[in-house]
Design a protein around this motif. Structure first.
Motif, short mmCIF file in Angstrom:
data_model
loop_
_atom_site.label_atom_id
_atom_site.label_comp_id
_atom_site.label_asym_id
_atom_site.label_seq_id
_atom_site.Cartn_x
_atom_site.Cartn_y
_atom_site.Cartn_z
N UNK A 67 0.82 -1.28 0.03
CA UNK A 67 -0.03 -0.15 -0.15
C UNK A 67 0.91 1.40 -0.03
N UNK A 68 0.28 2.52 -0.60
CA UNK A 68 1.04 3.63 -0.56
C UNK A 68 0.42 4.48 0.37
N UNK A 69 1.13 5.44 1.14
CA UNK A 69 0.64 6.47 1.78
C UNK A 69 1.76 7.44 2.00
N UNK A 70 2.96 7.25 2.08
CA UNK A 70 3.89 8.22 2.55
C UNK A 70 4.76 8.63 1.18
N UNK A 227 -3.22 10.67 6.17
CA UNK A 227 -3.01 9.16 6.77
C UNK A 227 -3.97 8.29 5.93
N UNK A 228 -4.46 8.85 4.70
CA UNK A 228 -4.66 7.69 3.85
C UNK A 228 -4.05 6.56 3.25
N UNK A 229 -4.27 5.56 3.24
CA UNK A 229 -3.52 4.46 2.69
C UNK A 229 -4.17 4.01 1.44
N UNK A 230 -3.21 4.10 0.40
CA UNK A 230 -4.13 3.84 -1.06
C UNK A 230 -3.58 2.63 -1.76
#
Length: 521
Positions: A67-70, A227-230
């Protein structure tokens, strides 16, 4: 794979072709520097890759990171990446049995629906209001802290002033996160859902005085300023493929099958010895950027090895013929699995699992969480699989430190996988095994990776996905202006072990490139 001729000197040699190394290579090459990337494997990407792990099955899974957030939009824009993510409408679902009946907590699908889910589980508004206040606080911190990740490091006092919220600062930066969780929430399940973000890849108790759990929570709630994880469209390999393409397009040389084995430096120039199938050779550089762990850097340069911080996770990839039915019939499996599906992650369950693992035992009820990539992004599956309704599942287990696998990695892995899936099965109306697809050889489409497997496959010390304990995002002694400095002036750390490293972010790669370019001005 390019042939490197003679003893050429580059402006920068990057050791390791993972996503951070590729970010650094792209930035430096676009700035006109001559760049060489040395990658020991036959492909780039490191832990951020997509592979087809099941024989004869057209499913390209994000094998390690998923997952991608940062990843800052700044990096995507600066490098002109053709890479997209998709948001998830459901944040999480956590099943539980209350009063002998299956139920659970679904977070997402709109404010009204989330409020109703909290009320159904807890019998009132209190927990929902506490949830709103807590994540309202972390959201404000995210907006203020996330932009600093691609800036020179602030001091602790500077960051505190930027946060400008003493309650938030105390909660996240000074007190063990267990204090806030217990003070703010009453329901055990809700407490557990909050705590899990502090434990991903981090072996700690909620009240660990080191606050490493707080640092883990911080990075999990500040991504993108929200803070969403995409979900990465096309899988994680789509990102690293795009990065490699941009680096090459800008003029960087990427040499796969080239393993760096030694770095010699006087602080101004360096020589890097590398090994290929044909033997060893040497290349020169003004700067060396090491996209590997601090332990690997110490080995390359002949320094004393730092103590490793062991990993503590189980990573499982699965392909299913169909999603399993849930015992909680009020929730559609397509919603439950599209977000983060928490398993055995009540607050007390997490505490017991940590205590058992800390005592050298496998947790009796291993905590883990699952999500289904293909519900949000079916492009990772071949058209035939999509048409037949196949789905992926990715499971990430907690509180399984590397030391537990020392006696027999394969046997312990099998035992842990069995007990982890049993925890999931307890919330399903049909066994997961009945839903698993099979590969071309008739074997179930499931693979599991322990910390020792990650150490072997990716050279992560102790299987630690962050290379070492995560750092605070502010300057401390020896970190340098960008958080990438080592004791050698022209050798920089650009991997997850840098300050503000960890996760799929590209931040250490960006920051190491900025440190080089500033030093050259």
């Amino acid at each position: 794979m390019p042939a490197l001729e003679g003893h050429r000197t580059y402006d920068a040699v990057i050791v390791g072709g993972g996503h951070n190394g590729l970010v650094a290579a792209a930035y430096l090459a676009r700035a006109g520097r001559s760049v060489l990337v040395l990658e020991r494997l036959d492909h780039t990407g490191g832990a951020a890759v997509s592979t087809r792990p099941f024989a004869g099955v057209d499913a390209r899974l994000s094998r390690y990171s998923y997952l991608v957030s940062l990843l800052p939009k700044k990096i995507v824009r600066d490098l002109g990446l053709t890479f997209r993510v998709r948001g998830r409408t459901i944040s999480s679902y956590t099943p539980v049995e209350r009063d002998g009946q299956p139920t659970g907590l679904l977070v997402g699908g709109g404010e009204r629906r989330t409020r109703e889910a909290f009320a159904k589980l807890t019998g009132g508004e209190r927990e929902y209001q506490a949830w709103q206040r807590f994540y309202g606080m972390t959201g404000r911190v995210a907006q203020r802290v996330f932009p600093t990740l691609t800036e020179p490091l602030p001091t602790r006092d500077d960051l505190r002033r930027r946060v400008d919220d003493e309650e938030a600062w105390r909660t996240l930066f000074e007190e063990p996160i267990g204090v806030a969780v217990e003070d703010r929430f009453a329901d055990d399940l809700v407490r557990g859902v909050v705590l899990t973000d502090a434990l991903i890849g981090t072996f700690a108790d909620a009240h660990d005085p080191s606050l490493k759990q707080n640092r883990c929570l911080l990075y999990h709630v500040i991504g993108g300023g929200t803070g969403a994880w995409d979900v990465p469209v096309g899988g994680m390999g789509a990102l690293t493929d795009a990065l490699a393409a941009k680096a090459r397009e800008a003029g960087a040389v990427i040499a796969t099958g080239h393993e760096a084995v030694r770095i010699d430096t006087d602080g101004r120039t360096a020589e890097i010895t590398y090994r290929t199938a044909d033997g060893e050779s040497v290349v020169g550089a003004r700067h060396v950027l090491v996209n590997a762990s601090p332990q690997a850097l110490a080995e390359l340069i002949g320094d004393t090895l730092p103590a490793p911080a062991e990993g503590a996770q189980l990573k499982v990839n699965m392909l299913l013929k169909r999603l399993p039915k849930l015992r909680d019939t009020s929730v559609d499996p397509r919603e439950a699995f599209s977000g983060t599906f928490h398993i055995a992650e009540g607050y007390e369950q997490l505490a017991v699992a940590h205590a058992q693992a800390d005592a050298g035992e496998l947790p009796a009820a291993p905590p883990s969480e699952i999500y289904c990539h293909s519900l949000t992004d079916p492009t990772i599956l071949g058209p035939d699989l999509v048409e037949q309704g196949y789905q992926t599942l990715t499971l990430f287990g907690l509180h399984t430190p590397a030391r537990l696998f020392d006696r027999d990695n394969d046997a312990v892995r099998d035992e842990l996988l069995k007990s982890t899936l049993a925890q999931l099965d307890a919330h399903l109306a049909e066994p997961l095994a009945d839903c698993l697809a099979t590969d071309a050889d008739g074997r179930p489409c499931i693979e599991a990776k322990t910390p020792l497997d990650l150490e072997r496959d990716l050279r992560l010390p102790g299987g630690n996905i962050f290379h070492r304990d995560l750092s605070w995002p502010y300057a401390e002694d020896g970190t340098g202006a960008w958080g990438v400095a080592t004791r050698h002036a022209n050798v920089l750390l650009c991997g997850a072990g840098a300050v503000r490293g960890g996760g799929v972010s590209g931040v250490p790669g960006h920051n190491a490139a900025m440190a080089v370019l500033e030093g050259d001005d």
